[in-house]
Design a protein around this motif. Structure first.
Motif, PDB file in Angstrom:
ATOM      1  N   SER A  10     -30.464  30.437  34.743  1.00 21.93           N
ATOM      2  CA  SER A  10     -29.663  30.702  35.941  1.00 21.93           C
ATOM      3  C   SER A  10     -30.025  29.770  37.086  1.00 21.93           C
ATOM      4  O   SER A  10     -29.195  29.508  37.963  1.00 21.93           O
ATOM      5  N   ALA A  28     -28.990  41.956  36.018  1.00 17.02           N
ATOM      6  CA  ALA A  28     -28.006  42.344  37.039  1.00 17.02           C
ATOM      7  C   ALA A  28     -28.714  42.879  38.278  1.00 17.02           C
ATOM      8  O   ALA A  28     -28.320  42.575  39.411  1.00 17.02           O
ATOM      9  N   GLY A  52     -27.946  39.520  39.851  1.00 15.79           N
ATOM     10  CA  GLY A  52     -26.495  39.566  39.805  1.00 15.79           C
ATOM     11  C   GLY A  52     -25.847  40.476  40.811  1.00 15.79           C
ATOM     12  O   GLY A  52     -26.446  40.918  41.786  1.00 15.79           O
ATOM     13  N   SER A  80     -20.742  41.320  37.839  1.00 12.88           N
ATOM     14  CA  SER A  80     -21.343  40.519  36.773  1.00 12.88           C
ATOM     15  C   SER A  80     -21.940  41.420  35.690  1.00 12.88           C
ATOM     16  O   SER A  80     -21.997  41.031  34.522  1.00 12.88           O
TER      17      SER A  80
END
Length: 172
Positions: free
Chosen positions: A30, A74, A78, A82
């Motif tokens: 990420s 998440a 996130g 998402s």
């Protein structure tokens, strides 16, 4: 008489380590800029862990680790939306990979990865269509099909390589 259905400590520990590994891989991926200028397309390296678990443990174990990784990622990285996309893509992919893995008798992991990558992207595309109610998102399908197959092949080859260093029978 009640039946004890708890997992052995060794297995819980191994699954926790796999969860940590997949979360770390996800976090690193990420942080890396996208490889292509198309939004949402990435390698999906955390899927390597899912493939290894499907081959050396069970679909249930892979599902537990996948769910833990999705929820934790998440929570840490996130947004609520998402989470929906990750759950849809992750579990459609897991189901397809488990079926392909069973069909191929745990051989050809690269092919299992390709099918999983494709299924992941199609699961996310289905959710995008359901959320937006816009047929225009389906124009994205050719890019997602190609990227899902290519990235899935890559993660499948990685998982197959790692599998050479793990015992072939399920661990308990």
């Amino acid at each position: 008489m009640s039946r004890n259905t708890s997992m052995p400590v060794k297995k819980v520990t191994l699954l926790a380590l796999f969860t940590t590994l997949s979360l770390a891989i996800y976090a690193i991926e990420s942080a890396v800029p996208p490889l292509v200028p198309i939004p949402g397309i990435k390698l999906g390296l955390a899927n390597i862990v899912t493939l290894v678990l499907l081959r050396h443990f069970s679909a249930r174990d892979a599902a537990l680790v996948l769910l833990a990784r999705i929820l934790l990622s998440a929570l840490l990285f996130g947004q609520a939306l998402s989470l929906l996309y990750s759950l849809a893509g992750g579990f459609v992919s897991l189901i397809v990979m488990a079926l392909v893995m069973k069909l191929l008798q745990k051989n050809l992991v690269f092919l299992t990865g390709a099918m999983g990558g494709l299924a992941h992207n199609m699961g996310q595309l289905t959710i995008a269509f359901a959320v937006t109610s816009t047929g225009g998102v389906l124009a994205y399908a050719p890019f997602l099909i190609l990227s899902g197959i290519l990235t899935g092949l890559f993660t499948g080859f990685c998982a197959g390589f790692l599998g050479k260093y793990l015992p072939p029978r399920p661990m308990t």
